[in-house]
Design a protein around this motif. Structure first.
Motif, PDB file in Angstrom:
ATOM      1  N   ILE A  62      -0.521  61.662   8.913  1.00  0.00           N
ATOM      2  CA  ILE A  62       0.706  63.173   8.734  1.00  0.00           C
ATOM      3  C   ILE A  62       1.883  63.054   8.516  1.00  0.00           C
ATOM      4  N   VAL A  63       2.656  62.495  10.048  1.00  0.00           N
ATOM      5  CA  VAL A  63       3.685  62.365   9.980  1.00  0.00           C
ATOM      6  C   VAL A  63       5.045  61.304   9.000  1.00  0.00           C
ATOM      7  N   ILE A  64       3.769  60.463   8.664  1.00  0.00           N
ATOM      8  CA  ILE A  64       4.606  59.501   7.909  1.00  0.00           C
ATOM      9  C   ILE A  64       4.431  59.341   6.190  1.00  0.00           C
ATOM     10  N   GLY A  65       3.403  60.082   5.784  1.00  0.00           N
ATOM     11  CA  GLY A  65       2.675  60.383   5.029  1.00  0.00           C
ATOM     12  C   GLY A  65       3.271  61.784   3.938  1.00  0.00           C
ATOM     13  N   ALA A  66       3.502  62.765   5.073  1.00  0.00           N
ATOM     14  CA  ALA A  66       4.446  63.465   4.527  1.00  0.00           C
ATOM     15  C   ALA A  66       5.461  63.496   4.383  1.00  0.00           C
ATOM     16  N   THR A  67       6.490  63.121   5.155  1.00  0.00           N
ATOM     17  CA  THR A  67       7.699  62.331   4.908  1.00  0.00           C
ATOM     18  C   THR A  67       7.861  61.848   3.473  1.00  0.00           C
ATOM     19  N   LEU A  68       7.031  60.152   3.386  1.00  0.00           N
ATOM     20  CA  LEU A  68       7.512  59.924   2.648  1.00  0.00           C
ATOM     21  C   LEU A  68       6.881  60.428   0.859  1.00  0.00           C
ATOM     22  N   GLY A  69       6.195  61.657   0.982  1.00  0.00           N
ATOM     23  CA  GLY A  69       5.608  62.484  -0.316  1.00  0.00           C
ATOM     24  C   GLY A  69       6.458  63.297  -0.470  1.00  0.00           C
ATOM     25  N   VAL A  70       7.191  63.908   0.612  1.00  0.00           N
ATOM     26  CA  VAL A  70       8.150  64.686  -0.380  1.00  0.00           C
ATOM     27  C   VAL A  70       9.592  64.227  -0.606  1.00  0.00           C
ATOM     28  N   PHE A  71       9.938  62.803   0.318  1.00  0.00           N
ATOM     29  CA  PHE A  71      11.222  62.574  -0.670  1.00  0.00           C
ATOM     30  C   PHE A  71      10.412  61.824  -1.665  1.00  0.00           C
ATOM     31  N   MET A  72       9.629  61.317  -2.147  1.00  0.00           N
ATOM     32  CA  MET A  72       9.099  60.573  -3.683  1.00  0.00           C
ATOM     33  C   MET A  72       9.192  61.346  -4.047  1.00  0.00           C
ATOM     34  N   ALA A  73       9.153  63.417  -4.010  1.00  0.00           N
ATOM     35  CA  ALA A  73       9.597  63.761  -5.217  1.00  0.00           C
ATOM     36  C   ALA A  73      10.902  64.496  -5.253  1.00  0.00           C
ATOM     37  N   TRP A  74      11.828  64.300  -4.660  1.00  0.00           N
ATOM     38  CA  TRP A  74      12.886  64.502  -3.764  1.00  0.00           C
ATOM     39  C   TRP A  74      14.137  63.783  -4.779  1.00  0.00           C
ATOM     40  N   TRP A  75      13.921  62.439  -4.501  1.00  0.00           N
ATOM     41  CA  TRP A  75      14.186  61.028  -4.976  1.00  0.00           C
ATOM     42  C   TRP A  75      13.933  60.332  -5.849  1.00  0.00           C
ATOM     43  N   ARG A  76      14.537  60.393  -7.010  1.00  0.00           N
ATOM     44  CA  ARG A  76      12.898  59.488  -7.713  1.00  0.00           C
ATOM     45  C   ARG A  76      13.142  58.119  -8.066  1.00  0.00           C
ATOM     46  N   PRO A  77      14.192  57.687  -7.640  1.00  0.00           N
ATOM     47  CA  PRO A  77      13.994  55.772  -7.327  1.00  0.00           C
ATOM     48  C   PRO A  77      12.787  55.209  -6.244  1.00  0.00           C
ATOM     49  N   LEU A  78      12.165  56.043  -5.238  1.00  0.00           N
ATOM     50  CA  LEU A  78      11.520  55.651  -4.199  1.00  0.00           C
ATOM     51  C   LEU A  78      10.027  56.140  -4.947  1.00  0.00           C
ATOM     52  N   ASN A  79      10.048  57.296  -5.868  1.00  0.00           N
ATOM     53  CA  ASN A  79       8.780  57.269  -6.744  1.00  0.00           C
ATOM     54  C   ASN A  79       8.748  56.155  -7.369  1.00  0.00           C
ATOM     55  N   VAL A  80       9.211  56.036  -8.263  1.00  0.00           N
ATOM     56  CA  VAL A  80       9.412  54.992  -9.075  1.00  0.00           C
ATOM     57  C   VAL A  80       8.854  53.570  -8.534  1.00  0.00           C
ATOM     58  N   LEU A  81       9.949  53.719  -6.981  1.00  0.00           N
ATOM     59  CA  LEU A  81       8.970  52.260  -6.144  1.00  0.00           C
ATOM     60  C   LEU A  81       7.905  52.179  -5.710  1.00  0.00           C
ATOM     61  N   VAL A  82       7.643  53.572  -4.600  1.00  0.00           N
ATOM     62  CA  VAL A  82       6.021  53.442  -4.392  1.00  0.00           C
ATOM     63  C   VAL A  82       5.336  54.045  -5.090  1.00  0.00           C
ATOM     64  N   GLY A  83       4.829  54.952  -6.541  1.00  0.00           N
ATOM     65  CA  GLY A  83       4.202  55.880  -6.945  1.00  0.00           C
ATOM     66  C   GLY A  83       3.169  55.217  -7.099  1.00  0.00           C
ATOM     67  N   PRO A  84       3.421  53.934  -8.002  1.00  0.00           N
ATOM     68  CA  PRO A  84       2.390  52.565  -8.221  1.00  0.00           C
ATOM     69  C   PRO A  84       1.440  51.888  -7.214  1.00  0.00           C
ATOM     70  N   LEU A  85       1.747  52.126  -6.500  1.00  0.00           N
ATOM     71  CA  LEU A  85       1.252  51.569  -4.949  1.00  0.00           C
ATOM     72  C   LEU A  85       0.490  52.351  -5.265  1.00  0.00           C
ATOM     73  N   VAL A  86       1.014  53.764  -3.864  1.00  0.00           N
ATOM     74  CA  VAL A  86       0.146  54.551  -3.746  1.00  0.00           C
ATOM     75  C   VAL A  86      -0.734  55.208  -5.434  1.00  0.00           C
ATOM     76  N   GLU A  87      -0.911  54.995  -6.260  1.00  0.00           N
ATOM     77  CA  GLU A  87      -2.114  55.259  -7.284  1.00  0.00           C
ATOM     78  C   GLU A  87      -3.010  54.259  -7.156  1.00  0.00           C
ATOM     79  N   LEU A  88      -2.534  53.043  -6.670  1.00  0.00           N
ATOM     80  CA  LEU A  88      -2.677  52.290  -7.197  1.00  0.00           C
ATOM     81  C   LEU A  88      -4.306  51.936  -6.630  1.00  0.00           C
ATOM     82  N   PHE A  89      -3.368  51.840  -4.714  1.00  0.00           N
ATOM     83  CA  PHE A  89      -4.988  52.036  -3.928  1.00  0.00           C
ATOM     84  C   PHE A  89      -5.641  53.392  -3.535  1.00  0.00           C
ATOM     85  N   TYR A  90      -5.360  54.336  -3.978  1.00  0.00           N
ATOM     86  CA  TYR A  90      -5.862  55.995  -3.673  1.00  0.00           C
ATOM     87  C   TYR A  90      -7.461  55.610  -4.220  1.00  0.00           C
ATOM     88  N   PRO A  91      -8.363  54.880  -5.375  1.00  0.00           N
ATOM     89  CA  PRO A  91      -9.377  54.916  -6.016  1.00  0.00           C
ATOM     90  C   PRO A  91      -9.870  54.822  -4.594  1.00  0.00           C
TER      91      PRO A  91
END
Length: 239
Positions: A62-91
């Protein structure tokens, strides 16, 4: 009422021989076995171990996931870096990570906590990301025009807007934590609900095994209901 009907049907079908007692022991025997396990202390000792693992893994998620999710939405470079990894491992089936966590941290509590953390972090991260990304831009612009700092905008504007989606993601993670807990303890544990289910099943004590399964199910049900009440209290300001 539905639970009472299920209980009566369970007892009647088992007593009438409609199903094998090995496949489904009578509910009365399961309840008796539950009291025996509770009286011996086995249920409490193993239950505390399981709740510690689930609670620690879920809290970190909850702590790390919420922080990461908010900053991914707020800071585009972090979303570009981490977003594909989240989408890859989610299913991916999270139980597939059990051998990996055991390889990294061994057979102790750490491997179970890590598994629950990794599996539960993803729905929390996506919930926080989707909620923060959907923040009202007019409120963001208003806060910015009034001289609010980036941190103040995150706290006062973005986080409240993300709260419904974030809390929904946490609810998914809560249910997933029970699944991952029992799965990991069935395979690599010497204590816990999952260990008890596997040990009692292998020993042929099916009434006691079902008693532990029912305990996990009721704890999960109670946790979900309590969390829904918490969600309603937290989101009351939106009504």
């Amino acid at each position: 009422m539905p639970l009472l009907l299920i209980a009566l049907a369970w007892e009647a079908s088992a007593r009438a021989g409609l199903v094998s007692s090995l496949a489904l022991p009578p509910l009365s025997k399961v309840v008796t076995a539950w009291f025996d396990l509770a009286q011996s202390g086995d249920l409490l000792v193993n239950g505390l171990s399981s709740l510690y693992r689930a609670g620690a893994g879920l809290a970190l998620a909850i702590v790390i996931g919420a922080t990461l999710g908010v900053f991914m939405a707020w800071w585009r470079p972090l979303n570009v870096l981490v977003g594909p990894l989240v989408e890859l491992f989610y299913p991916m089936p999270k139980s597939a990570l059990i051998p990996v966590t055991v390889l990294w941290l061994g057979f102790g509590d750490g491997s179970k906590i890590l598994l629950i953390f990794l599996g539960c972090m993803l729905p929390v991260t996506l919930g926080a990301f989707n909620g923060a990304r959907g923040s009202d831009r007019s409120l963001v612009w208003s806060a910015r025009s009034m001289g609010a700092s980036q941190l103040r905008m995150l706290w006062d504007v973005v986080l409240p807007s993300a709260m419904p989606e974030l809390l929904a993601g946490v609810r998914t993670a809560l249910a997933l934590s029970f699944v991952l807990l029992v799965s990991s303890e069935l395979i690599v544990a010497r204590r816990g609900f999952g260990y008890m289910i596997g040990f009692l099943g292998a020993d042929g004590s099916y009434d006691a095994m079902f008693a532990v399964v029912m305990t996990v199910a009721l704890l999960g049900f109670a946790a979900d209901r309590a969390y829904q009440a918490l969600m309603r209290a937290v989101l009351r300001w939106r009504e």
